[in-house]
Design a protein around this motif. Structure first.
Motif, PDB file in Angstrom:
ATOM      1  N   ARG A 113     -12.002   0.789  -3.165  1.00  0.00           N
ATOM      2  CA  ARG A 113     -10.993   1.221  -4.012  1.00  0.00           C
ATOM      3  C   ARG A 113     -10.417   0.332  -4.710  1.00  0.00           C
ATOM      4  O   ARG A 113     -10.153   1.038  -5.902  1.00  0.00           O
ATOM      5  N   HIS A 114     -11.025  -0.938  -5.046  1.00  0.00           N
ATOM      6  CA  HIS A 114     -10.523  -1.903  -6.036  1.00  0.00           C
ATOM      7  C   HIS A 114     -11.683  -1.995  -7.370  1.00  0.00           C
ATOM      8  O   HIS A 114     -11.510  -2.266  -7.984  1.00  0.00           O
ATOM      9  N   HIS A 115     -12.729  -1.474  -6.669  1.00  0.00           N
ATOM     10  CA  HIS A 115     -13.777  -1.916  -7.982  1.00  0.00           C
ATOM     11  C   HIS A 115     -13.678  -0.234  -8.627  1.00  0.00           C
ATOM     12  O   HIS A 115     -13.840  -0.336 -10.012  1.00  0.00           O
TER      13      HIS A 115
ATOM     14  N   THR B 203      -7.079 -11.798 -10.453  1.00  0.00           N
ATOM     15  CA  THR B 203      -6.391 -10.229 -11.044  1.00  0.00           C
ATOM     16  C   THR B 203      -5.658  -9.802 -12.273  1.00  0.00           C
ATOM     17  O   THR B 203      -4.571 -10.287 -12.024  1.00  0.00           O
TER      18      THR B 203
ATOM     19  N   LEU C 210     -16.168  -5.860  -4.556  1.00  0.00           N
ATOM     20  CA  LEU C 210     -15.205  -5.381  -4.650  1.00  0.00           C
ATOM     21  C   LEU C 210     -14.720  -4.048  -3.544  1.00  0.00           C
ATOM     22  O   LEU C 210     -16.230  -3.697  -3.873  1.00  0.00           O
TER      23      LEU C 210
ATOM     24  N   CYS D 159      -6.371  -8.380  -1.043  1.00  0.00           N
ATOM     25  CA  CYS D 159      -6.877  -7.742  -0.660  1.00  0.00           C
ATOM     26  C   CYS D 159      -8.196  -8.945   0.218  1.00  0.00           C
ATOM     27  O   CYS D 159      -8.504  -9.437  -0.509  1.00  0.00           O
TER      28      CYS D 159
ATOM     29  N   PHE E 244     -10.631  -8.798  -5.281  1.00  0.00           N
ATOM     30  CA  PHE E 244      -9.335  -8.193  -5.772  1.00  0.00           C
ATOM     31  C   PHE E 244      -7.911  -8.902  -5.020  1.00  0.00           C
ATOM     32  O   PHE E 244      -8.011  -9.330  -3.791  1.00  0.00           O
TER      33      PHE E 244
ATOM     34  N   LYS F 211     -10.369   0.780  -9.195  1.00  0.00           N
ATOM     35  CA  LYS F 211      -9.399  -0.006 -10.176  1.00  0.00           C
ATOM     36  C   LYS F 211      -9.828  -0.636 -11.832  1.00  0.00           C
ATOM     37  O   LYS F 211      -9.040  -0.372 -12.816  1.00  0.00           O
TER      38      LYS F 211
ATOM     39  N   ASP G  42       0.739  -1.092  -0.098  1.00  0.00           N
ATOM     40  CA  ASP G  42      -0.147  -0.131   0.631  1.00  0.00           C
ATOM     41  C   ASP G  42       1.049   1.073  -0.014  1.00  0.00           C
ATOM     42  O   ASP G  42       1.732   1.136   1.276  1.00  0.00           O
TER      43      ASP G  42
ATOM     44  N   CYS H 219     -12.862  -8.762  -0.271  1.00  0.00           N
ATOM     45  CA  CYS H 219     -13.255  -8.052  -1.529  1.00  0.00           C
ATOM     46  C   CYS H 219     -12.287  -9.199  -2.910  1.00  0.00           C
ATOM     47  O   CYS H 219     -11.059 -10.088  -2.462  1.00  0.00           O
TER      48      CYS H 219
END
Length: 412
Positions: free
Chosen positions: A367-369, A388, A364, A335, A332, A371, A218, A330
């Motif tokens: 944040r990853h949605h 992913t 998701l 995560c 991803f 992405k 991160d 999530c």
């Protein structure tokens, strides 16, 4: 005025020096005296502002106060202008602090912390109780010179509490404020002020989400992590459906977008309108439309609503329960944000004909949605394992990364 011109010329000379190529020790040696000079200049500014206030100089430019003059002429925020005016007033009653400020050994921020001790009501209370204000001021000035900023705040707070030990407990709601400033692109800047207890509650809530969402690699700053946690906190509350109604409806995010932009592939900005007046891109609107209530409204040629269909929940409750039972968090790579932080993502968007059923959905986090709607891709293989992929097509692999050779060796 001539001295100020000389000072300006010296600053021009200093700012013309090349810093590139200097080593750390050289830069620090340069920075230290600059910080002292910054404090000294700030002291002169505060002293001059106070004299301007006493001379009613703001009236010369048609302003009612020095605070309004500073906001209009120096482009200061209301908070910064207020602090500067209060510092100027306080320094009249704090000679030791004023001397240290003028010498550059304490900062304007430290003066702002000490300033309440010189407020008229506190000076009156000190006189009534026989408090040696001079000794207290010298002590606070020494703390400001030698201790870290939190220690100074504690010392001032302790003094003010002892000054009025039997006074009424302040109403915490009078110490709280939250203001928003919306910009032309729809982004928002806010200022938050809380009392000690309210601040503790807010920090505890945000910190719990920050610590629960620290994926490997991160690169977000601490400020970014806290901002993401705050938005997640709002997401959780909105999703829970327990907030008070807003104009007969449960509060929700409203997005209005023409159907051709929703089903298209254009990513143009200022395509969709949000409920509080901001505009966002079509791509971001599609992301928000992945999981929500959709209402069809037919608009006539003169922009008048002609027909409004029923609102439909894209992912109904029974399907959401099945999705959370399957994915649990999530999906991803890397995560583990829990299901109640997540949104239901359509692998093939429903606006493009994708089915709203379990095989076309994935959990998701926000944040990853984002992405996934901006180049990343997720897939679920026949064994039920999620993969992913980056925008360049390479897969994100989680440690330990087992190669085909290692698999063969272990099998042997």
């Amino acid at each position: 005025m001539q001295q100020l011109q000389v000072l300006g010329s010296l600053l021009d000379e200093i700012s013309g020096e090349r810093l590139e190529g200097m080593f750390g020790p050289q830069l620090l040696e340069r920075l230290s005296p600059l910080l002292t000079l910054q404090n000294r200049i700030a002291a002169e500014v505060a002293r001059t502002v106070r004299q301007c206030e006493l001379a009613d100089a703001a009236e010369f430019d048609g302003k009612a106060s020095m605070a309004s003059w500073l906001r209009g002429h120096a482009r200061m925020s209301q908070s910064a202008a207020g602090h500067l005016v209060r510092n100027g007033r306080a320094l009249e009653h704090l000679p030791t602090v004023a001397t240290a400020f003028a010498a550059g050994t304490i900062s304007a921020e430290a003066v702002s912390v000490i300033a309440p001790a010189a407020a008229p009501k506190n000076l009156t209370a000190a006189a009534e109780q026989g408090v040696d204000v001079v000794a207290v001021e010298e002590l606070l000035a020494d703390v400001a010179r030698t201790q870290f900023h939190p220690q100074l705040r504690t010392a001032v707070s302790h003094y003010l509490d002892r000054l009025d030990p039997d006074g009424p407990e302040p109403d915490p709601t009078e110490q709280r404020s939250l203001t928003w400033a919306k910009h032309s692109d729809g982004s928002v800047t806010g200022r938050l002020e809380l009392d000690a207890v309210g601040g503790e509650k807010a920090m505890a809530a945000v910190e719990s989400i920050v610590q629960a969402n620290r994926p490997a690699g991160d690169l977000r700053t601490r400020a970014q992590q806290q901002a993401d946690a705050f938005v997640q906190l709002c997401d959780n509350q909105l999703a829970a459906g327990t907030l008070p109604t807003l104009r007969t409806f449960k509060p929700h995010v409203v997005v209005t977008i023409p159907i051709e932009d929703l089903v298209g592939s254009d990513t143009a900005h200022a395509t969709a309108d949000l409920g509080f007046g901001a505009t966002i891109s079509a791509a971001r609107a599609r992301w928000l439309a992945c999981d929500g209530n959709v209402t069809r409204i037919v608009i006539g040629p003169e922009s008048q609503p002609l027909e409004q269909g029923r609102s439909h929940r894209i992912v109904p409750p029974h399907l959401w329960r099945a999705l959370t039972a399957r994915d649990q968090h999530c999906v991803f790579a890397g995560c583990d944000a829990p299901a109640h932080w997540c949104e239901a993502h359509h692998l093939v968007h429903w606006a493009h004909g994708g089915d709203t059923d379990l095989h076309n959905l994935a959990l998701l986090c926000e944040r990853h949605h984002t992405k996934v709607h901006h180049g990343f891709r997720i897939e679920r293989d026949e064994s039920g394992r999620w993969h992913t992929y980056r925008p360049d097509g390479t897969e994100i692999l989680i440690l330990p990364r087992i190669t085909d050779e290692q698999v063969t060796t272990r099998a042997g």
